[in-house]
Enzyme design. Structure first.
Site, PDB file in Angstrom:
ATOM      1  N   LYS A  49       0.773  -1.397   0.019  1.00  0.00           N
ATOM      2  CA  LYS A  49      -0.035   0.109   0.135  1.00  0.00           C
ATOM      3  C   LYS A  49       0.861   1.116  -0.113  1.00  0.00           C
ATOM      4  CE  LYS A  49      -4.349  -1.634   2.166  1.00  0.00           C
ATOM      5  NZ  LYS A  49      -3.971  -2.939   3.103  1.00  0.00           N
TER       6      LYS A  49
ATOM      7  N   THR B 218       6.260  -7.123   0.657  1.00  0.00           N
ATOM      8  CA  THR B 218       7.415  -8.112   1.525  1.00  0.00           C
ATOM      9  C   THR B 218       6.751  -8.964   2.398  1.00  0.00           C
ATOM     10  OG1 THR B 218       7.455  -6.359   3.247  1.00  0.00           O
ATOM     11  CG2 THR B 218       8.932  -5.971   1.655  1.00  0.00           C
TER      12      THR B 218
ATOM     13  N   ASN C 112       6.459 -11.576   5.407  1.00  0.00           N
ATOM     14  CA  ASN C 112       7.078 -11.505   6.561  1.00  0.00           C
ATOM     15  C   ASN C 112       7.242 -12.814   7.133  1.00  0.00           C
ATOM     16  OD1 ASN C 112       5.855  -8.545   6.015  1.00  0.00           O
ATOM     17  ND2 ASN C 112       6.667  -8.275   8.308  1.00  0.00           N
TER      18      ASN C 112
ATOM     19  N   GLU D 161      11.737  -9.362   6.524  1.00  0.00           N
ATOM     20  CA  GLU D 161      10.839  -9.024   5.350  1.00  0.00           C
ATOM     21  C   GLU D 161      11.496  -9.153   3.966  1.00  0.00           C
ATOM     22  OE1 GLU D 161       9.138  -5.177   5.942  1.00  0.00           O
ATOM     23  OE2 GLU D 161       8.754  -5.576   8.107  1.00  0.00           O
TER      24      GLU D 161
ATOM     25  N   ILE E 163      10.531 -10.842  -3.053  1.00  0.00           N
ATOM     26  CA  ILE E 163      11.040 -11.634  -4.040  1.00  0.00           C
ATOM     27  C   ILE E 163      10.982 -11.074  -5.516  1.00  0.00           C
ATOM     28  CG2 ILE E 163      10.702 -14.018  -5.154  1.00  0.00           C
ATOM     29  CD1 ILE E 163       9.157 -14.842  -2.379  1.00  0.00           C
TER      30      ILE E 163
ATOM     31  N   HIS F 156       9.825 -11.303  -8.425  1.00  0.00           N
ATOM     32  CA  HIS F 156       9.033 -11.957  -9.446  1.00  0.00           C
ATOM     33  C   HIS F 156       7.617 -11.545  -9.039  1.00  0.00           C
ATOM     34  CE1 HIS F 156       7.421 -15.522 -11.587  1.00  0.00           C
ATOM     35  NE2 HIS F 156       6.603 -15.728 -10.711  1.00  0.00           N
TER      36      HIS F 156
ATOM     37  N   ARG G   1      23.546  -3.462   3.244  1.00  0.00           N
ATOM     38  CA  ARG G   1      23.844  -2.074   4.146  1.00  0.00           C
ATOM     39  C   ARG G   1      23.078  -2.412   5.319  1.00  0.00           C
ATOM     40  NH1 ARG G   1      18.978   0.802   3.717  1.00  0.00           N
ATOM     41  NH2 ARG G   1      17.681   0.238   2.136  1.00  0.00           N
TER      42      ARG G   1
ATOM     43  N   LYS H 133      18.221   2.036   7.482  1.00  0.00           N
ATOM     44  CA  LYS H 133      18.632   3.296   7.592  1.00  0.00           C
ATOM     45  C   LYS H 133      17.111   3.936   8.074  1.00  0.00           C
ATOM     46  CE  LYS H 133      21.608   3.555   4.102  1.00  0.00           C
ATOM     47  NZ  LYS H 133      21.919   4.275   2.682  1.00  0.00           N
TER      48      LYS H 133
HETATM   49  C1  LIG Z   1      15.334  -4.269   0.247  1.00  0.00           C
HETATM   50  C2  LIG Z   1      14.389  -3.460   1.549  1.00  0.00           C
HETATM   51  C3  LIG Z   1      15.158  -2.725   2.086  1.00  0.00           C
HETATM   52  C4  LIG Z   1      14.777  -1.879   3.146  1.00  0.00           C
HETATM   53  N1  LIG Z   1      15.314  -0.796   3.827  1.00  0.00           N
HETATM   54  C5  LIG Z   1      14.700  -0.371   4.924  1.00  0.00           C
HETATM   55  C6  LIG Z   1      15.420   0.747   5.422  1.00  0.00           C
HETATM   56  O1  LIG Z   1      16.611   1.098   5.129  1.00  0.00           O
HETATM   57  N2  LIG Z   1      14.907   1.307   6.517  1.00  0.00           N
HETATM   58  C7  LIG Z   1      13.768   0.907   7.117  1.00  0.00           C
HETATM   59  O2  LIG Z   1      13.058   1.555   7.951  1.00  0.00           O
HETATM   60  N3  LIG Z   1      13.060   0.013   6.562  1.00  0.00           N
HETATM   61  C8  LIG Z   1      13.542  -0.639   5.409  1.00  0.00           C
HETATM   62  N4  LIG Z   1      12.729  -1.554   4.723  1.00  0.00           N
HETATM   63  C9  LIG Z   1      11.682  -2.114   5.265  1.00  0.00           C
HETATM   64  C10 LIG Z   1      10.481  -1.409   4.713  1.00  0.00           C
HETATM   65  O3  LIG Z   1      10.177  -0.338   5.568  1.00  0.00           O
HETATM   66  C11 LIG Z   1       9.335  -2.589   5.064  1.00  0.00           C
HETATM   67  O4  LIG Z   1       9.362  -3.577   4.005  1.00  0.00           O
HETATM   68  C12 LIG Z   1       7.880  -1.759   5.123  1.00  0.00           C
HETATM   69  O5  LIG Z   1       7.960  -1.255   6.278  1.00  0.00           O
HETATM   70  C13 LIG Z   1       6.814  -3.064   4.916  1.00  0.00           C
HETATM   71  O6  LIG Z   1       6.643  -3.747   5.991  1.00  0.00           O
HETATM   72  P1  LIG Z   1       5.062  -4.649   6.339  1.00  0.00           P
HETATM   73  O7  LIG Z   1       5.267  -5.437   5.039  1.00  0.00           O
HETATM   74  O8  LIG Z   1       5.569  -5.183   7.389  1.00  0.00           O
HETATM   75  O9  LIG Z   1       4.238  -3.640   6.032  1.00  0.00           O
HETATM   76  C14 LIG Z   1      13.392  -2.295   3.442  1.00  0.00           C
HETATM   77  C15 LIG Z   1      12.737  -3.325   2.881  1.00  0.00           C
HETATM   78  C16 LIG Z   1      13.317  -3.924   1.852  1.00  0.00           C
HETATM   79  C17 LIG Z   1      12.452  -5.002   1.198  1.00  0.00           C
HETATM   80  N1  LIG Z   2       7.123 -10.370  -5.020  1.00  0.00           N
HETATM   81  C1  LIG Z   2       6.390 -10.734  -3.818  1.00  0.00           C
HETATM   82  N2  LIG Z   2       7.429 -10.509  -2.800  1.00  0.00           N
HETATM   83  C2  LIG Z   2       6.833 -10.849  -1.439  1.00  0.00           C
HETATM   84  N3  LIG Z   2       5.611 -10.745  -1.089  1.00  0.00           N
HETATM   85  C3  LIG Z   2       4.693 -10.845  -2.275  1.00  0.00           C
HETATM   86  C4  LIG Z   2       5.083 -10.588  -3.767  1.00  0.00           C
HETATM   87  N4  LIG Z   2       4.389 -10.664  -4.417  1.00  0.00           N
HETATM   88  C5  LIG Z   2       2.949 -10.841  -3.934  1.00  0.00           C
HETATM   89  N5  LIG Z   2       3.281 -10.719  -2.338  1.00  0.00           N
HETATM   90  C6  LIG Z   2       2.283 -11.094  -1.403  1.00  0.00           C
HETATM   91  O1  LIG Z   2       2.238  -9.816  -0.424  1.00  0.00           O
HETATM   92  C7  LIG Z   2       2.351  -9.940   0.632  1.00  0.00           C
HETATM   93  C8  LIG Z   2       3.004  -8.802   1.552  1.00  0.00           C
HETATM   94  O2  LIG Z   2       2.287  -7.501   1.071  1.00  0.00           O
HETATM   95  P1  LIG Z   2       2.514  -6.388   2.134  1.00  0.00           P
HETATM   96  O3  LIG Z   2       1.727  -5.435   1.446  1.00  0.00           O
HETATM   97  O4  LIG Z   2       3.814  -6.034   2.472  1.00  0.00           O
HETATM   98  O5  LIG Z   2       1.722  -6.674   3.318  1.00  0.00           O
HETATM   99  P2  LIG Z   2       1.954  -7.135   4.894  1.00  0.00           P
HETATM  100  O6  LIG Z   2       2.776  -6.198   5.378  1.00  0.00           O
HETATM  101  O7  LIG Z   2       0.708  -7.670   5.471  1.00  0.00           O
HETATM  102  O8  LIG Z   2       2.801  -8.638   4.694  1.00  0.00           O
HETATM  103  C9  LIG Z   2       2.968 -11.178   1.043  1.00  0.00           C
HETATM  104  O9  LIG Z   2       2.913 -11.846   2.078  1.00  0.00           O
HETATM  105  C10 LIG Z   2       2.947 -12.224  -0.192  1.00  0.00           C
HETATM  106  O10 LIG Z   2       1.518 -12.825   0.199  1.00  0.00           O
END
Ligand SMILES: Cc1cc2nc3c(=O)[nH]c(=O)nc-3n(C[C@H](O)[C@H](O)[C@H](O)COP(=O)(O)O)c2cc1C
Ligand SMILES: Nc1ncnc2c1ncn2[C@@H]1O[C@H](COP(=O)(O)OP(=O)(O)O)[C@@H](O)[C@H]1O
Length: 177
Positions: A71, A77, A79, A128, A131, A133, A153, A156
């Site tokens: 969103k 990502t 979890n 988190e 992927i 794909h 890294r 941050k």
């Molecule tokens: C490749 C990657 C790098 C990230 N780098 C940071 C970062 O530097 N600082 C940070 O606060 N969160 C970082 N995040 C985390 C994102 O803030 C996090 O995926 C986002 O809050 C979504 O979380 P949710 O899926 O639990 O809602 C990173 C996530 C990914 C996938």
């Molecule tokens: N390429 C992808 N990488 C990671 N998760 C993915 C991908 N495509 C779809 N998803 C789905 O999206 C969900 C994560 O969405 P996200 O908006 O980060 O919500 P949440 O924070 O509730 O996990 C994963 O649990 C997975 O089911």
């Protein structure tokens, strides 16, 4: 150190943890040529082996996170559950890593994974995985397998959401190389 040495050492190191599943993870690594290894950070793997933390293999059932990935960031990502996060080895650095992932018994794809407390959001510790794909469907509840092979890294803090998104997109581009 040749690629067989890396995979054998890896198998020995992680065999107890993953048992018979492990050989599946060695396949994508074995197919790579020496130069691919280096571009993927296998040098990191080799160095990581000395420190005992890379490559690191783990798996768990995907759970809902904080609902921000798709969103707010446009980058979903997946979890890992608390049990996986709480059992990460103490010597595995938090921060942004890259490697390979598969969902259930599906194909293996590149991935980037963020582990820690997300300083931008200041939440509880999470791991988190994005992927690289496009999936047809959400896979929450399925088993996610990851092989972390290298480190990019630390996590941050950022002064805007746009800067966080841009950093994550930079990590994804870097992982494509
Ligand atoms: C490749 C990657 C790098 C990230 N780098 C940071 C970062 O530097 N600082 C940070 O606060 N969160 C970082 N995040 C985390 C994102 O803030 C996090 O995926 C986002 O809050 C979504 O979380 P949710 O899926 O639990 O809602 C990173 C996530 C990914 C996938
Ligand atoms: N390429 C992808 N990488 C990671 N998760 C993915 C991908 N495509 C779809 N998803 C789905 O999206 C969900 C994560 O969405 P996200 O908006 O980060 O919500 P949440 O924070 O509730 O996990 C994963 O649990 C997975 O089911």
């Amino acid at each position: 150190m040749g690629q067989d040495t890396v995979t054998r050492a890896t198998a020995k190191q992680h065999g107890d943890r993953l048992g018979s599943e492990l050989h599946l993870w060695c396949q994508p690594l074995r197919k790579l040529r020496q130069e691919d290894y280096l571009s993927l950070g296998v040098q990191d793997c080799i160095e990581g082996l000395h420190y005992g933390h890379l490559p690191y293999f783990c798996r768990g059932q995907v759970v809902h996170g904080f609902g921000r990935g798709s969103k707010q960031l446009g980058i979903p990502t997946a979890n890992f559950p608390e049990q996986v996060v709480d059992n990460l080895p103490a010597d595995l650095s938090t921060g942004i890593n890259y490697g390979w992932a598969s969902v259930g018994s599906g194909d293996v794809h590149k991935m980037v994974v963020s582990t820690g407390w997300n300083p931008y959001y200041k939440n509880t510790k999470s791991m988190e995985t994005h992927i690289m794909h496009t999936f047809k469907e959400d896979f929450c509840g399925e088993i996610l397998n990851v092989a972390v092979v290298g480190y990019f890294r630390p996590q941050k803090n950022f002064d805007s959401l746009e800067s966080l998104i841009s950093a994550i997109q930079g990590d994804i581009e870097e992982a494509k190389k």
